[in-house]
Write an enzyme that holds these catalytic residues in place. Structure first.
Site, PDB file in Angstrom:
ATOM      1  N   HIS A 202       0.833  -1.210   0.000  1.00 12.42           N
ATOM      2  CA  HIS A 202       0.000   0.000   0.000  1.00 12.42           C
ATOM      3  C   HIS A 202       0.869   1.262   0.000  1.00 12.42           C
ATOM      4  O   HIS A 202       0.459   2.299   0.514  1.00 12.42           O
ATOM      5  CB  HIS A 202      -0.944   0.046   1.217  1.00 12.42           C
ATOM      6  CG  HIS A 202      -1.683  -1.230   1.455  1.00 12.42           C
ATOM      7  ND1 HIS A 202      -2.940  -1.482   0.966  1.00 12.42           N
ATOM      8  CD2 HIS A 202      -1.311  -2.361   2.126  1.00 12.42           C
ATOM      9  CE1 HIS A 202      -3.333  -2.693   1.328  1.00 12.42           C
ATOM     10  NE2 HIS A 202      -2.352  -3.261   2.028  1.00 12.42           N
TER      11      HIS A 202
ATOM     12  N   LYS B  96      16.522  21.260 -12.505  1.00 11.37           N
ATOM     13  CA  LYS B  96      15.811  19.994 -12.702  1.00 11.37           C
ATOM     14  C   LYS B  96      16.641  18.907 -13.374  1.00 11.37           C
ATOM     15  O   LYS B  96      17.448  19.153 -14.244  1.00 11.37           O
ATOM     16  CB  LYS B  96      14.543  20.222 -13.560  1.00 11.37           C
ATOM     17  CG  LYS B  96      13.449  20.985 -12.895  1.00 11.37           C
ATOM     18  CD  LYS B  96      12.858  20.311 -11.664  1.00 11.37           C
ATOM     19  CE  LYS B  96      12.096  19.037 -11.965  1.00 11.37           C
ATOM     20  NZ  LYS B  96      10.830  19.297 -12.678  1.00 11.37           N
TER      21      LYS B  96
ATOM     22  N   GLN C 288      -5.011  -6.741 -43.254  1.00 15.82           N
ATOM     23  CA  GLN C 288      -3.854  -5.897 -43.574  1.00 15.82           C
ATOM     24  C   GLN C 288      -3.536  -4.963 -42.392  1.00 15.82           C
ATOM     25  O   GLN C 288      -2.423  -4.460 -42.270  1.00 15.82           O
ATOM     26  CB  GLN C 288      -4.166  -5.089 -44.836  1.00 15.82           C
ATOM     27  CG  GLN C 288      -3.051  -4.204 -45.295  1.00 15.82           C
ATOM     28  CD  GLN C 288      -3.278  -3.716 -46.713  1.00 15.82           C
ATOM     29  OE1 GLN C 288      -3.195  -4.476 -47.657  1.00 15.82           O
ATOM     30  NE2 GLN C 288      -3.583  -2.433 -46.867  1.00 15.82           N
TER      31      GLN C 288
ATOM     32  N   SER D 152      15.162  20.633 -17.658  1.00 17.85           N
ATOM     33  CA  SER D 152      13.992  21.469 -17.903  1.00 17.85           C
ATOM     34  C   SER D 152      14.417  22.706 -18.687  1.00 17.85           C
ATOM     35  O   SER D 152      15.508  23.224 -18.496  1.00 17.85           O
ATOM     36  CB  SER D 152      13.384  21.879 -16.565  1.00 17.85           C
ATOM     37  OG  SER D 152      12.658  23.077 -16.705  1.00 17.85           O
TER      38      SER D 152
ATOM     39  N   GLU E 230       9.668   7.693 -17.351  1.00 19.21           N
ATOM     40  CA  GLU E 230       8.305   8.198 -17.538  1.00 19.21           C
ATOM     41  C   GLU E 230       7.763   7.842 -18.921  1.00 19.21           C
ATOM     42  O   GLU E 230       6.599   7.467 -19.068  1.00 19.21           O
ATOM     43  CB  GLU E 230       8.283   9.721 -17.374  1.00 19.21           C
ATOM     44  CG  GLU E 230       8.549  10.184 -15.967  1.00 19.21           C
ATOM     45  CD  GLU E 230       8.729  11.687 -15.936  1.00 19.21           C
ATOM     46  OE1 GLU E 230       7.744  12.393 -15.678  1.00 19.21           O
ATOM     47  OE2 GLU E 230       9.860  12.163 -16.194  1.00 19.21           O
TER      48      GLU E 230
HETATM   49  N1  ARG Z   1      -1.264  -6.463 -48.482  1.00 21.60           N
HETATM   50  C1  ARG Z   1      -2.059  -7.567 -48.098  1.00 21.60           C
HETATM   51  C2  ARG Z   1      -2.031  -7.710 -46.568  1.00 21.60           C
HETATM   52  O1  ARG Z   1      -1.252  -7.087 -45.988  1.00 21.60           O
HETATM   53  C3  ARG Z   1      -1.533  -8.836 -48.679  1.00 21.60           C
HETATM   54  C4  ARG Z   1      -2.553  -9.891 -48.898  1.00 21.60           C
HETATM   55  C5  ARG Z   1      -3.580  -9.391 -49.875  1.00 21.60           C
HETATM   56  N2  ARG Z   1      -4.380 -10.408 -50.386  1.00 21.60           N
HETATM   57  C6  ARG Z   1      -5.443 -10.121 -51.139  1.00 21.60           C
HETATM   58  N3  ARG Z   1      -6.094 -11.112 -51.617  1.00 21.60           N
HETATM   59  N4  ARG Z   1      -5.821  -8.884 -51.345  1.00 21.60           N
HETATM   60  O2  ARG Z   1      -2.786  -8.410 -45.971  1.00 21.60           O
END
Ligand code: ARG
Length: 477
Positions: free
Chosen positions: A155, A282, A321, A276, A289
């Site tokens: 604590h 400082k 993606q 600072s 941090e």
């Molecule tokens: N740039 C795409 C990704 O990062 C690669 C795979 C894309 N595949 C597709 N059928 N569009 O996921």
């Protein structure tokens, strides 16, 4: 014309090109993409799907492309969307139409999953290595502070004295669990998805195991749908990395407190602090941090990935993606933090006298007075009540336990004898915790030697991996 442009009657809207392209960030995967392609093309020739001569031409072309990309001489464009199609385009520029044979029996869906896994397994090993280095820095401080006593807190109130070495070893344990988690997840990362094709496998008689072996995977991801749709390994990484930064953040918080004028327990080296712009006096623990602050983005990447995946049907969806930037960012963030922490820990000055003074001016030996009475056969609950009275008396008199005379003690319990002064001394209190994992000096020494052994095991794991994978790196650069 786009690599997939055959069935389209118009060019893509420019904003669509810009919005759907991933080349801006997935170019980080270039060397991995080429490593994968080299293994794939060798397999195509071995399985007599393409001729040896074509495979040779493609391999030489890929090696040239790798060099160009590495040297920053290749033009990577949004028109070619992502790293996979950019590499293929560069390859055909280099070797002509035969380059178009590379993608036989493969899809970007299994290709991108492969690249992610190749990137991540290197990253896991890098982080494990850095964690072991940080553990070593903590061990150094532990070894140097086997006689340094400070108050242990619960604590944030002084509770019982502990060795500073013991405190350091708590962090060694935390980072050891991080290493274990990363190493365990490595098993699930280190499987090859290549051969899954777009989702269902391929009609060509490919050899998935050959490719997996070439790339030093431990095996393949068996189910082709799972192979292209699984991103559990990314989530696992983001989660394990979140724990690493959470641990670093807790240590940061201690450093920030300990280096304040209120504590004065440590002084961080000038090289790891900043000043600072206004207040000339400082010296701020900015690194600690900032690491504490950056835990926010690392957790954010985890929640982001989980959320992206939650509603996705099997198999590949473009949503996926979005798996990359968070993974790259988490890796870079945690790597940066670990790289700074090891030298910061190693160089910090431990103010032993101030720590000891804090122990002398508190009641952190009160439990030992109660335990003393228990050893005289008083039930613990009664002993607790007696000591509570003694403490209250001391607070009223502005004294600590060791300031009381034997007569004062006897006023509370007849069981108390002259040996109480020895029993309540900070060194005795610490060394009395002589059980496995306790703060007694000999037990902390045991912890240190056990940890040393495990760190050397970790380091040889890292070395074995690096030796294996360096062979690959040489082949693709
Ligand atoms: N740039 C795409 C990704 O990062 C690669 C795979 C894309 N595949 C597709 N059928 N569009 O996921």
């Amino acid at each position: 014309m786009k690599l997939w442009g055959g069935r389209f009657t118009k060019p893509t809207n420019e904003l669509v090109d810009e919005y759907t392209a991933s080349i801006g960030f997935d170019q980080k995967l270039a060397q991995y993409d080429i490593q994968g392609s080299l293994a794939h093309v060798e397999m195509l020739a071995k399985c007599e799907i393409i001729s040896q001569a074509d495979a040779e031409t493609i391999k030489q072309g890929l090696e040239k492309v790798a060099k160009k990309i590495e040297a920053g001489e290749a033009e990577l464009s949004e028109i070619n969307e992502d790293i996979h199609m950019n590499v293929e385009k560069l390859l055909t520029d280099e070797v002509g139409a035969v380059g178009g044979k590379l993608h036989t029996g493969r899809s970007r869906n299994d290709q991108v999953a492969l690249d992610m896994r190749l990137y991540l397994r290197d990253s896991l090993v890098t982080l494990v290595d850095l964690l072991a280095a940080l553990q070593q820095a903590l061990l150094k401080q532990a070894n140097a502070n086997l006689d340094t006593i400070l108050p242990g807190y619960t604590h944030l109130q002084r509770a019982q004295p502990v060795l500073f070495a013991h405190h350091m070893m708590a962090y060694v344990s935390m980072f050891e669990r991080d290493i274990e988690r990363l190493r365990d997840s490595f098993k699930r990362v280190n499987r090859s998805p290549l051969g899954a094709g777009a989702l269902a496998g391929t009609t060509f008689p490919i050899d998935r195991h050959y490719v997996a072996d070439k790339l030093h995977f431990d095996g393949v991801v068996e189910n082709s749908l799972d192979a292209v749709s699984d991103r559990d390994f990314v989530v696992e990484f983001l989660s394990n990395a979140s724990l690493v930064i959470m641990h670093l953040s807790r240590l940061s918080e201690e450093f920030v407190q300990w280096s304040s004028a209120e504590f004065k327990f440590i002084e961080l080296d000038d090289a790891f602090c900043t000043g600072s712009s206004m207040m000339p006096q400082k010296k701020n623990p900015d690194v600690a941090e900032l690491v504490r602050g950056k835990s926010g983005r690392v957790y954010g990447n985890l929640i982001g990935m989980l959320t992206t995946l939650k509603g996705l049907p099997i198999a590949y969806n473009k949503d996926m993606q979005e798996d990359k930037e968070g993974m790259f960012d988490t890796f870079e963030t945690v790597k940066g933090a670990l790289a700074l922490f090891a030298p910061m820990v190693e160089t910090m000055e431990v103010k032993k006298d101030n720590m000891y003074a804090a122990v002398a001016e508190d009641f952190s030996n009160a439990t030992d007075l109660a335990d003393y009475l228990v050893n005289k056969d008083l039930p613990f609950r009664e002993a607790h009540a007696v000591v509570g009275q003694v403490v209250l008396h001391c607070i009223q008199e502005n004294k600590y336990l060791l300031d009381l005379s034997l007569a004062d003690f006897k006023g509370f319990s007849d069981y108390i004898e002259e040996d109480i002064y020895h029993v309540l001394a900070p060194e005795t209190v610490v060394n009395a915790r002589d059980i496995v994992g306790g703060t007694a000096k000999n037990r902390v020494e045991d912890q240190i030697s056990n940890a040393e052994q495990r760190i050397s095991d970790t380091q040889s794991w890292v070395k074995t991996y690096e030796e294996k994978v360096n062979v690959l790196k040489k082949a693709s650069s």
